[in-house]
Scaffold this active site. Structure first.
Site, PDB file in Angstrom:
ATOM      1  N   SER A 110      67.508 -22.945 -84.213  1.00 34.38           N
ATOM      2  CA  SER A 110      66.630 -23.577 -85.191  1.00 34.38           C
ATOM      3  C   SER A 110      65.498 -24.360 -84.544  1.00 34.38           C
ATOM      4  O   SER A 110      65.667 -24.975 -83.484  1.00 34.38           O
ATOM      5  CB  SER A 110      67.487 -24.541 -86.028  1.00 34.38           C
ATOM      6  OG  SER A 110      66.674 -25.456 -86.717  1.00 34.38           O
ATOM      7  N   GLU A 161      64.625 -27.083 -85.495  1.00 30.13           N
ATOM      8  CA  GLU A 161      65.040 -28.494 -85.472  1.00 30.13           C
ATOM      9  C   GLU A 161      65.427 -28.927 -84.063  1.00 30.13           C
ATOM     10  O   GLU A 161      65.479 -30.121 -83.770  1.00 30.13           O
ATOM     11  CB  GLU A 161      66.206 -28.726 -86.432  1.00 30.13           C
ATOM     12  CG  GLU A 161      65.826 -28.697 -87.903  1.00 30.13           C
ATOM     13  CD  GLU A 161      64.967 -29.881 -88.341  1.00 30.13           C
ATOM     14  OE1 GLU A 161      65.245 -31.020 -87.930  1.00 30.13           O
ATOM     15  OE2 GLU A 161      64.005 -29.645 -89.092  1.00 30.13           O
ATOM     16  N   TYR A 206      72.440 -32.578 -86.768  1.00 31.84           N
ATOM     17  CA  TYR A 206      72.284 -31.130 -86.955  1.00 31.84           C
ATOM     18  C   TYR A 206      71.531 -30.512 -85.778  1.00 31.84           C
ATOM     19  O   TYR A 206      71.952 -29.498 -85.214  1.00 31.84           O
ATOM     20  CB  TYR A 206      71.535 -30.863 -88.274  1.00 31.84           C
ATOM     21  CG  TYR A 206      71.073 -29.434 -88.426  1.00 31.84           C
ATOM     22  CD1 TYR A 206      71.926 -28.459 -88.950  1.00 31.84           C
ATOM     23  CD2 TYR A 206      69.786 -29.042 -88.049  1.00 31.84           C
ATOM     24  CE1 TYR A 206      71.499 -27.141 -89.087  1.00 31.84           C
ATOM     25  CE2 TYR A 206      69.361 -27.736 -88.182  1.00 31.84           C
ATOM     26  CZ  TYR A 206      70.217 -26.794 -88.698  1.00 31.84           C
ATOM     27  OH  TYR A 206      69.795 -25.494 -88.822  1.00 31.84           O
TER      28      TYR A 206
HETATM   29  P1  GDP Z   1      64.498 -29.326 -92.611  1.00 32.48           P
HETATM   30  O1  GDP Z   1      63.181 -29.173 -91.929  1.00 32.48           O
HETATM   31  O2  GDP Z   1      65.510 -28.334 -92.164  1.00 32.48           O
HETATM   32  O3  GDP Z   1      65.012 -30.717 -92.572  1.00 32.48           O
HETATM   33  O4  GDP Z   1      64.215 -28.913 -94.144  1.00 32.48           O
HETATM   34  P2  GDP Z   1      64.141 -29.764 -95.501  1.00 32.48           P
HETATM   35  O5  GDP Z   1      63.552 -28.853 -96.521  1.00 32.48           O
HETATM   36  O6  GDP Z   1      65.445 -30.394 -95.825  1.00 32.48           O
HETATM   37  O7  GDP Z   1      63.111 -30.937 -95.169  1.00 32.48           O
HETATM   38  C1  GDP Z   1      61.789 -30.679 -94.765  1.00 32.48           C
HETATM   39  C2  GDP Z   1      60.987 -31.962 -94.732  1.00 32.48           C
HETATM   40  O8  GDP Z   1      60.774 -32.438 -96.058  1.00 32.48           O
HETATM   41  C3  GDP Z   1      61.659 -33.118 -93.969  1.00 32.48           C
HETATM   42  O9  GDP Z   1      60.704 -33.725 -93.129  1.00 32.48           O
HETATM   43  C4  GDP Z   1      62.074 -34.085 -95.069  1.00 32.48           C
HETATM   44  O10 GDP Z   1      62.086 -35.449 -94.660  1.00 32.48           O
HETATM   45  C5  GDP Z   1      60.969 -33.839 -96.084  1.00 32.48           C
HETATM   46  N1  GDP Z   1      61.333 -34.266 -97.460  1.00 32.48           N
HETATM   47  C6  GDP Z   1      60.620 -35.098 -98.252  1.00 32.48           C
HETATM   48  N2  GDP Z   1      61.251 -35.296 -99.423  1.00 32.48           N
HETATM   49  C7  GDP Z   1      62.402 -34.564 -99.369  1.00 32.48           C
HETATM   50  C8  GDP Z   1      63.468 -34.363-100.291  1.00 32.48           C
HETATM   51  O11 GDP Z   1      63.494 -34.901-101.401  1.00 32.48           O
HETATM   52  N3  GDP Z   1      64.483 -33.527 -99.893  1.00 32.48           N
HETATM   53  C9  GDP Z   1      64.461 -32.900 -98.664  1.00 32.48           C
HETATM   54  N4  GDP Z   1      65.458 -32.075 -98.344  1.00 32.48           N
HETATM   55  N5  GDP Z   1      63.476 -33.091 -97.769  1.00 32.48           N
HETATM   56  C10 GDP Z   1      62.451 -33.911 -98.118  1.00 32.48           C
END
Ligand code: GDP
Length: 323
Positions: free
Chosen positions: A123, A125, A147
């Site tokens: 990933s 990440e 993670y």
């Molecule tokens: P990730 O990149 O695998 O962590 O995918 P996510 O879709 O969970 O998050 C992507 C980005 O969106 C991260 O930087 C989060 O902090 C941001 N984000 C902002 N608001 C939200 C929210 O309500 N839910 C999630 N999941 N992410 C959010």
């Protein structure tokens, strides 16, 4: 006829990969873990074409049995605890399912079918607090969540089994990839689901965290083709898969709302509970190697992806409403 074993087959990527392999004439084995309320939503249309084997990532005996029964030419290890935010409240479970489980799968393959080709879902990440932009295969890692740390272990143990046992083990460093089948807790799907609800009068606000984070978002259907291509090469290697574009969460939100004629500012509410203890601010991948060596191509653009997801959620919600 080639045989493939997929872990995580009921998830977003597993379902697209199963479709792809079935279309290529593979015999597809899908590993499933027993749960009291099984969820086949992503694979309901191909459920009968998949050979189901039961297994649990933390139970090596069950994995050995899954490999024995499926006798695979190719193994795709997609199962994990895959939601970054959940890895702080559940760091140990995340370590078991996202890190140690990879060794379990590799051991099962090494013991039962060492000639099988192995794909590990790594990933972006792992780049976390990025040390260079754009990120490519040689970019040093700096994970920013339990993670990310767990995925890094999975990545290196895959490299190590390749080097220790000469196994055909590849690691795909996939940047964020989304689709109408993305879990509702991820920001893209949360937004498109929220937009559909608001458009249909079922909700009047959408609560989000950090809108400034930047991600390199592609379409999952395009990304599973890269997984397959990696296992068709003569030599195993690791590849970055990305779009080469980065967008803020806010840009995603703007396009999603405006695609149904709404202004996001009227509905989005900032909510501290969706902020993370440590954030990945910017991801932008350089997938030159995959394009050149695998001949991999991107088909769906960022804007098309956002609109596809909004339209799908609108349809789904309308169908629920009319029931
Ligand atoms: P990730 O990149 O695998 O962590 O995918 P996510 O879709 O969970 O998050 C992507 C980005 O969106 C991260 O930087 C989060 O902090 C941001 N984000 C902002 N608001 C939200 C929210 O309500 N839910 C999630 N999941 N992410 C959010």
């Amino acid at each position: 006829m080639k045989r493939a074993l997929i872990t995580g087959v009921t998830g977003q990527d597993g379902s697209y990969l199963a479709e792809l392999l079935l279309s290529k004439g593979y015999q597809v084995y899908g590993m499933r873990r027993r749960t009291s309320t099984p969820n086949y939503e992503n694979v309901i249309h191909i459920k009968d074409q998949i050979n189901w084997v039961s297994g649990d990532l933390n139970d090596l005996a069950s994995l050995i049995e899954a490999v024995r029964v499926s006798d695979p030419d190719e193994v795709y290890n997609l199962a994990a605890q895959s939601f970054v935010a959940a890895s702080w409240p559940q760091p140990i479970a995340t370590g078991q399912m996202t890190a140690i489980a990879v060794t379990n799968m590799l051991e099962a393959v090494r013991i039962m079918k060492p000639m099988a080709k192995f794909y590990q879902a790594s990933s972006s990440e792992m780049f976390g607090k990025v040390v260079e932009t754009p990120q490519k295969e040689s970019t040093p890692f700096y994970p920013r969540s339990p993670y990310g740390v767990a995925k890094l272990y999975g990545h290196w143990i895959t490299v190590n089994y390749r080097e220790s046992y000469n196994m055909f083990a590849c690691s795909g460093i996939l940047f964020n990839h989304e689709s109408p089948r993305r879990g509702l807790e991820f920001v893209t799907r949360k937004v498109t689901d929220g937009v559909a609800r608001i458009k249909l009068g079922l909700a009047n606000e959408l609560r989000l965290g950090n809108l400034d984070a930047q991600r390199d978002w592609g379409f999952a259907g395009d990304y599973v083709a890269a997984m397959w291509l990696m296992l068709q090469q003569d030599t195993p290697d690791d590849y970055v898969i990305s779009t080469g574009e980065t967008h803020t969460v806010q840009e995603f939100v703007e396009i999603a709302f405006s695609s149904v004629g709404l202004n996001w500012r009227d509905y989005v509410v900032m909510d501290e509970q969706f902020m993370r203890p440590a954030e990945v601010d910017l991801l932008l991948g350089d997938c030159t190697k995959a394009k050149e060596e695998l001949g991999w191509e991107l088909k769906v653009s960022f804007e098309e992806l956002v609109k596809m997801m909004v339209q799908s959620d609108l349809k789904r919600m309308e169908a629920i409403q009319s029931q």
